[in-house]
Design an enzyme around this catalytic site. Sequence first.
Site, PDB file in Angstrom:
ATOM      1  N   LYS A  69      45.973  57.505  26.713  1.00 30.53           N
ATOM      2  CA  LYS A  69      46.000  56.637  25.468  1.00 30.53           C
ATOM      3  C   LYS A  69      46.270  55.202  25.947  1.00 30.53           C
ATOM      4  O   LYS A  69      45.548  54.258  25.269  1.00 30.53           O
ATOM      5  CB  LYS A  69      47.003  57.130  24.357  1.00 30.53           C
ATOM      6  CG  LYS A  69      46.606  58.220  23.542  1.00 30.53           C
ATOM      7  CD  LYS A  69      47.542  58.738  22.543  1.00 30.53           C
ATOM      8  CE  LYS A  69      47.264  59.993  21.800  1.00 30.53           C
ATOM      9  NZ  LYS A  69      47.958  60.228  20.767  1.00 30.53           N
ATOM     10  N   GLY A 133      58.895  57.237  21.616  1.00 31.54           N
ATOM     11  CA  GLY A 133      57.601  57.065  22.708  1.00 31.54           C
ATOM     12  C   GLY A 133      56.547  56.496  21.951  1.00 31.54           C
ATOM     13  O   GLY A 133      56.556  55.996  20.866  1.00 31.54           O
ATOM     14  N   ASN A 155      66.857  57.134  19.285  1.00 30.15           N
ATOM     15  CA  ASN A 155      66.004  57.864  20.480  1.00 30.15           C
ATOM     16  C   ASN A 155      67.331  58.296  21.487  1.00 30.15           C
ATOM     17  O   ASN A 155      68.309  57.604  21.538  1.00 30.15           O
ATOM     18  CB  ASN A 155      65.238  56.806  20.953  1.00 30.15           C
ATOM     19  CG  ASN A 155      64.346  57.508  22.087  1.00 30.15           C
ATOM     20  OD1 ASN A 155      63.895  58.508  21.978  1.00 30.15           O
ATOM     21  ND2 ASN A 155      64.167  56.929  23.320  1.00 30.15           N
TER      22      ASN A 155
END
Length: 273
Positions: A69, A133, A155
């Site tokens: 990506k 992420g 996180n």
Amino acid sequence: MTIARYTVFGNPIAHSKSPQIHQYFAQQEHVQIQYTRSLVAHTPEAFQAALKDFFEQGGQGANVTLPFKVMAYEYADQLSEQACTAGAVNTLIRQQDGTLRGDNTDGIGLVHDLTHTYQLNLNNKRILILGAGGAARGIIAPLLAHQPNNITIANRSHAKAQQLAQQFNIHAATFTKLSGSFDVIINATSGSLNAEVPPIPHQLFANCQMAYDLFYARHATAFMQTAAQYGAAQTADGLGMLVCQAAQAYTLWRGFQPETASVIAALRKEMIA
Ligand code: NDP
């Protein structure tokens, strides 16, 4: 008649449900399309060569999944606002002049699933995102567009949550020190792959209307099970997000907006069969 060609690039890719999902959409549009899986070696050179080859041979659009990506983001000639914000591209569209436009439909897919499939109104809601992420980065702006009351991000590596909090002007917290109340809790960690649930205080689920895991599997994920056990009113996995992000990609390619609920239901049926 030439059949329009699409593909999904990834590694691994054999598990991808994208070909199946896009064939459901093509049936709705009453057209024939070809949609293949493209396994590519995990190097920028191999990815660029595969893209070049596919589009030179008449490919009209492609999806991009892990681990490409960010490479797609770097390779695209133009980028949508969504792709810029997410720093990643999951959809490539060949333009009339042959250039490639990169977009990111993951966040819109999640929001569409929440607001359409589950009929959740996100306006004024208190939202907690677990994980910082690629997926978490891509969902923040589309969630903010629905004007929630606030968004908090937590996180495992706190610095990454702080960085996203600063970028999007939202709150950051650590898993164990989370307090307050959240209407929607979204698990965007990849812990579900190994049945690991982020160590957040369980009482947070008691006031939660929706506990949503981006991961999806045959059965309820460990996160969904924990959320339900501690009082979440509703739980969901990311199968709907997958279908809804694909629907947005299909719309970008073909200008036809597929209906998603029946496709989610069909895939779910096949998964548990
Ligand atoms: P990334 O690798 O970019 O990020 C992984 C995140 O999970 C990081 O924040 C990482 O924390 C955290 N994490 C990993 N393991 C654990 C653990 N055991 N406990 C707590 N936190 C953990 O992955 P993505 O953002 O791309 O994907 C995240 C999830 O979303 C995956 O499950 C993926 O399958 C799913 N997804 C689903 C989609 C859909 O359409 N349904 C689309 C895209 C993703 P740290 O920073 O500390 O390492």
